[in-house]
Design an enzyme around this catalytic site. Structure first.
Site, mmCIF file in Angstrom:
data_model
loop_
_atom_site.group_PDB
_atom_site.id
_atom_site.type_symbol
_atom_site.label_atom_id
_atom_site.label_comp_id
_atom_site.label_asym_id
_atom_site.label_seq_id
_atom_site.Cartn_x
_atom_site.Cartn_y
_atom_site.Cartn_z
ATOM 1 N N TYR A 138 37.722 36.380 24.987
ATOM 2 C CA TYR A 138 37.492 35.100 25.659
ATOM 3 C C TYR A 138 36.123 34.989 26.332
ATOM 4 O O TYR A 138 35.807 33.956 26.905
ATOM 5 C CB TYR A 138 38.589 34.863 26.710
ATOM 6 C CG TYR A 138 39.922 34.537 26.091
ATOM 7 C CD1 TYR A 138 40.567 35.473 25.302
ATOM 8 C CD2 TYR A 138 40.526 33.309 26.273
ATOM 9 C CE1 TYR A 138 41.782 35.187 24.703
ATOM 10 C CE2 TYR A 138 41.739 33.014 25.684
ATOM 11 C CZ TYR A 138 42.363 33.956 24.906
ATOM 12 O OH TYR A 138 43.564 33.667 24.313
ATOM 13 N N LYS A 185 46.515 46.933 19.955
ATOM 14 C CA LYS A 185 46.514 47.074 18.489
ATOM 15 C C LYS A 185 45.545 48.199 18.154
ATOM 16 O O LYS A 185 44.600 48.038 17.372
ATOM 17 C CB LYS A 185 46.117 45.728 17.838
ATOM 18 C CG LYS A 185 46.302 45.683 16.339
ATOM 19 C CD LYS A 185 47.745 45.757 15.861
ATOM 20 C CE LYS A 185 47.812 45.816 14.347
ATOM 21 N NZ LYS A 185 49.153 46.147 13.830
ATOM 22 N N ASP A 218 52.254 43.689 17.194
ATOM 23 C CA ASP A 218 53.194 43.142 16.208
ATOM 24 C C ASP A 218 54.618 43.598 16.507
ATOM 25 O O ASP A 218 55.574 42.803 16.478
ATOM 26 C CB ASP A 218 52.770 43.519 14.771
ATOM 27 C CG ASP A 218 52.324 44.965 14.639
ATOM 28 O OD1 ASP A 218 52.064 45.614 15.667
ATOM 29 O OD2 ASP A 218 52.251 45.476 13.505
ATOM 30 N N ASP A 242 47.974 35.988 25.978
ATOM 31 C CA ASP A 242 48.058 34.540 25.754
ATOM 32 C C ASP A 242 49.136 34.237 24.708
ATOM 33 O O ASP A 242 50.007 33.375 24.910
ATOM 34 C CB ASP A 242 46.678 34.053 25.269
ATOM 35 C CG ASP A 242 46.555 32.541 25.257
ATOM 36 O OD1 ASP A 242 47.495 31.855 25.684
ATOM 37 O OD2 ASP A 242 45.507 32.046 24.808
ATOM 38 N N ASP A 246 53.300 32.682 25.234
ATOM 39 C CA ASP A 246 53.861 31.459 24.635
ATOM 40 C C ASP A 246 55.215 31.775 24.006
ATOM 41 O O ASP A 246 56.159 30.981 24.081
ATOM 42 C CB ASP A 246 52.923 30.881 23.559
ATOM 43 C CG ASP A 246 51.896 29.920 24.145
ATOM 44 O OD1 ASP A 246 51.593 30.054 25.347
ATOM 45 O OD2 ASP A 246 51.391 29.057 23.407
#
Ligand code: GGG
Length: 349
Positions: A138, A185, A218, A242, A246
């Site tokens: 970001y 990851k 994942d 983020d 959600d």
């Protein structure tokens, strides 16, 4: 820098755009009903102002925002302005320049009927995502080479610093009572992943009483859908936080209900906002769900040290939801104002 405590906390109010303008007044209504002794000051930070002045946040407003005890924020976005520049100039600027490095995204299921999960034993959801908020993908580092041609190359840098990674991991351990799950990851993003893994092990050693678990992002997404009750605190980077938040919002009833806090535990600065955006498809019709904003306001008063008031607001929200006094996204038929009234009434009774 630790600021002097005030008798009455000064809250800068930035409803901004669309749905934000509808939900923030309901949050303030609920805070007043809860007896919060706060001074609110509204600021003209929104797309209309940006289009007039060319400045996402005018300089005079910025200096006030730096002094506020907390910021109550709505949502930012407007089809008339460039999304990325406007978001960077308002929300990302506040997060980065006030160094609000912890993004707290709790997910608690207030009523069974809001869960999309089939199995009843998978519905006692009460977890916290601790998202790194000032680094990662970001930060806006990168560029486009040979832009507009078929040879174009686009680079977006994923910034991870020793300080940034260590302090967010530290915060997650302080927030947990039983277990922290670290999500990355590292098998594919090997350089950033190695730093996260190294500091994860180092910080975990300082908190021997807290259990630890690591998941690749994942697998974390899969486990969150399979059984979210297994999680207490999840700590992760900016992008993964983020996305996963959600997902967790949907597990508890949808984006309209999800709150968040952007804080700096050392300076005590904080910005509190619903996770949802401006909802242009439904904004302006009085049907937007104000619960995400109300619960964000409750996180704000908790951050300011008023735990009892925060608990009372959450209790009133839970009671209103269970009574079906909610907007249509949660299966009710009330308007935005009426939901604010329903929660406020419970605090006054
Ligand atoms: N309260 C969260 C927020 O304002 N996020 C910014 C965002 O997602 N903007 C895009 C939009 O509202 O459409």
């Amino acid at each position: 820098m630790r600021r002097k405590p005030h008798l009455r906390n000064h809250i800068a109010v930035l409803p901004c755009d669309g749905a934000g303008k509808e939900v923030v007044p309901e949050a303030i209504k609920v805070l007043s009903a809860a007896g919060a002794e706060l001074e609110f000051q509204d600021y003209d930070v929104n797309a209309d102002q940006y289009l007039r002045s060319g400045q996402p946040i005018p300089a005079a407003v910025w200096s006030d925002l730096q002094k506020a005890d907390a910021i109550l924020f709505g949502a930012v976005g407007d089809p008339r302005v460039d999304d990325a520049a406007y978001l960077a100039g308002v929300l990302l600027r506040l997060r980065f320049e006030l160094d609000l490095y912890v993004n707290l995204r709790p997910a608690k299921l207030y009523d069974d009927r809001l869960s999309p999960l089939r199995r009843e034993d998978r519905r006692k959801i009460d977890l916290l995502i601790v998202r790194e908020n000032t680094e990662g993908l970001y930060v806006g580092m990168g560029g486009r080479f040979k832009k507009g041609t078929e040879q174009e190359v686009a680079v977006q840098e994923d910034l991870n610093t020793y300080l940034g990674v260590t302090r967010i991991l530290d915060y997650a351990f302080q927030a947990a009572k039983g277990e922290v799950v670290m999500v990355d990851k590292a098998n594919a993003m090997t350089y950033a992943g190695a730093l996260w893994q190294q500091q994860w092990k180092a910080v975990a050693k300082k908190h021997p009483k807290i259990k630890t678990r690591h998941l690749y992002v994942d697998a974390a997404a899969m486990q969150l859908v399979r059984d979210p009750t297994q999680f207490e605190v999840i700590v992760t980077g900016n992008l993964f936080g983020d996305i996963l938040s959600d997902l967790t919002a949907e597990l508890i009833g949808g984006m309209g209900i999800a709150p968040s806090g952007n804080i700096n535990p050392e300076s005590k600065r904080g910005l509190f906002e619903p996770v949802h955006g401006t909802a242009p498809d439904i904004a302006g019709r009085g049907v937007v769900n104000p619960i995400g904003a109300i619960l964000s306001a409750s996180m704000m008063v908790r951050h300011l040290g008023h735990n009892e008031m925060a608990n009372a607001i959450e209790g009133a929200v839970e009671s209103a939801i269970r009574a079906g006094e909610c907007t249509r996204d949660l299966g009710g038929s009330l308007s935005t104002h009426e939901v604010g009234d329903a929660v406020a009434k419970r605090l006054k009774d």
